[in-house]
Design a protein around this motif. Structure first.
Motif, short mmCIF file in Angstrom:
data_model
loop_
_atom_site.label_atom_id
_atom_site.label_comp_id
_atom_site.label_asym_id
_atom_site.label_seq_id
_atom_site.Cartn_x
_atom_site.Cartn_y
_atom_site.Cartn_z
N PHE A 90 0.85 -1.19 0.00
CA PHE A 90 0.00 0.00 0.00
C PHE A 90 0.89 1.23 0.00
O PHE A 90 1.81 1.34 0.80
CB PHE A 90 -0.91 0.03 1.24
CG PHE A 90 -1.93 -1.06 1.28
CD1 PHE A 90 -3.16 -0.92 0.64
CD2 PHE A 90 -1.67 -2.25 1.95
CE1 PHE A 90 -4.09 -1.93 0.68
CE2 PHE A 90 -2.60 -3.27 1.99
CZ PHE A 90 -3.83 -3.11 1.35
N ALA A 91 0.61 2.16 -0.89
CA ALA A 91 1.35 3.42 -0.95
C ALA A 91 0.34 4.57 -0.90
O ALA A 91 -0.60 4.60 -1.70
CB ALA A 91 2.18 3.50 -2.23
N TYR A 92 0.55 5.48 0.04
CA TYR A 92 -0.36 6.62 0.21
C TYR A 92 0.31 7.89 -0.31
O TYR A 92 1.43 8.21 0.06
CB TYR A 92 -0.71 6.79 1.68
CG TYR A 92 -1.47 8.05 1.99
CD1 TYR A 92 -2.71 8.30 1.40
CD2 TYR A 92 -0.95 9.00 2.87
CE1 TYR A 92 -3.40 9.47 1.68
CE2 TYR A 92 -1.65 10.17 3.15
CZ TYR A 92 -2.87 10.39 2.56
OH TYR A 92 -3.55 11.55 2.83
N THR A 93 -0.38 8.59 -1.19
CA THR A 93 0.12 9.85 -1.72
C THR A 93 -0.86 10.96 -1.38
O THR A 93 -2.06 10.80 -1.56
CB THR A 93 0.34 9.76 -3.25
OG1 THR A 93 0.73 11.02 -3.75
CG2 THR A 93 -0.93 9.31 -3.96
N LYS A 94 -0.36 12.06 -0.86
CA LYS A 94 -1.25 13.09 -0.34
C LYS A 94 -1.10 14.44 -1.03
O LYS A 94 -1.84 15.38 -0.73
CB LYS A 94 -1.01 13.29 1.15
CG LYS A 94 0.42 13.72 1.51
CD LYS A 94 0.59 13.83 3.02
CE LYS A 94 2.01 14.26 3.38
NZ LYS A 94 2.18 14.42 4.83
N ALA A 95 -0.15 14.57 -1.96
CA ALA A 95 0.14 15.88 -2.54
C ALA A 95 -1.07 16.48 -3.24
O ALA A 95 -1.35 17.68 -3.12
CB ALA A 95 1.31 15.79 -3.50
N ILE A 96 -1.82 15.67 -4.02
CA ILE A 96 -2.97 16.22 -4.75
C ILE A 96 -3.97 16.82 -3.78
O ILE A 96 -4.45 17.95 -3.98
CB ILE A 96 -3.63 15.13 -5.61
CG1 ILE A 96 -2.73 14.77 -6.79
CG2 ILE A 96 -5.00 15.60 -6.12
CD1 ILE A 96 -3.25 13.63 -7.64
N ASP A 97 -4.30 16.10 -2.73
CA ASP A 97 -5.29 16.59 -1.77
C ASP A 97 -4.80 17.87 -1.09
O ASP A 97 -5.51 18.87 -1.04
CB ASP A 97 -5.58 15.51 -0.73
CG ASP A 97 -6.59 15.98 0.31
OD1 ASP A 97 -7.78 16.02 0.00
OD2 ASP A 97 -6.17 16.33 1.43
N GLU A 98 -3.59 17.83 -0.56
CA GLU A 98 -3.11 18.97 0.21
C GLU A 98 -2.87 20.18 -0.68
O GLU A 98 -3.22 21.31 -0.31
CB GLU A 98 -1.85 18.58 0.98
CG GLU A 98 -2.13 17.54 2.07
CD GLU A 98 -0.94 17.31 2.98
OE1 GLU A 98 0.15 17.83 2.66
OE2 GLU A 98 -1.11 16.61 3.98
#
Length: 226
Positions: free
Chosen positions: A48-56
């Motif tokens: 599992f890889a979580y990416t948050k840049a788009i949201d933030e």
């Protein structure tokens, strides 16, 4: 000049807009590099890889790219600098996903799931957010994913992802789980269930750190804390 400005702020600060990239995009770059190394070197069954840049970055810069940006208080210079940030964030994330797609293409037994936990919208008060949880994005690609004469997924939910992964692995579902395996595969495994998985693991107490103040400031700037 932009790089020098970025380097002047070592921690996140709401008034220093470029600092958002340090805690969002740079963190994601690290996560993606680690995920790819784990996948290629350790060959785990599940990753599992979580990416948050788009949201933030959407929280911080979406308003700069809309037609009414000037009415929302953004200067012409800010609109020029930040108006394309969100689009570039999507493109940057797509480029991080591309190597994973290549890995799936090279291995017929690998399944890739791309999921956003929510969408994005302009709310009645004129703000751009996701408080009303508009639909997100779900992509399933690779091993055994149906391509012809497929059953519709229906109203897929974030709660359906864990049951779908468990079904693919041939593992039982807890009857406490609210979701269901998605009908997305040509050869679904028989669904097994257990009543419960057992007592929760003891995680100990909360440990404070010098990063807490910065994290709280960021959560307030994103609108998650008052």
């Amino acid at each position: 000049a932009v790089w020098r400005e970025f380097q002047e702020v070592e921690v996140f600060a709401k008034e220093a807009r470029l600092s958002a990239f340090r805690s969002s995009q740079l963190n994601d770059a690290f996560y993606w590099a680690v995920a790819r190394r784990i996948w290629t070197e350790d060959e785990p069954e599940v990753l599992f890889a979580y990416t948050k840049a788009i949201d933030e970055l959407s929280h911080f810069f979406y308003r700069a790219g809309v037609p009414e940006a000037a009415e929302l208080g953004w200067s012409e210079a800010e609109i020029t600098r930040y108006g394309g940030v969100v689009d570039r964030a999507y493109e940057w994330t797509d480029r991080r996903l591309a190597p994973l797609v290549d890995l799936v293409d090279a291995d017929p037994d690998t399944l890739l799931i791309v999921l956003s936990d929510h969408g994005w919208e302009r709310e009645p008060d004129g703000n751009y957010n996701h408080n009303h949880a508009p639909p997100g994005i779900l992509i399933l690609y690779g091993a055994d994913v149906c391509r012809e004469d497929c059953r519709p997924l229906g109203e897929a939910s974030v709660y359906d992802i864990a049951p779908t992964v468990l079904e693919r692995l041939g593992l039982p579902l807890s009857e406490e789980m609210p979701g269901r395996p998605l009908p997305a595969f040509d050869h679904p495994n028989p669904v097994q269930t257990v009543a419960v998985y057992g007592p929760p693991l003891h995680r100990g107490g909360v440990v404070g750190s010098e990063l807490d103040a910065e994290m709280n400031e960021k959560l307030r700037a994103l609108g998650y804390l008052d």
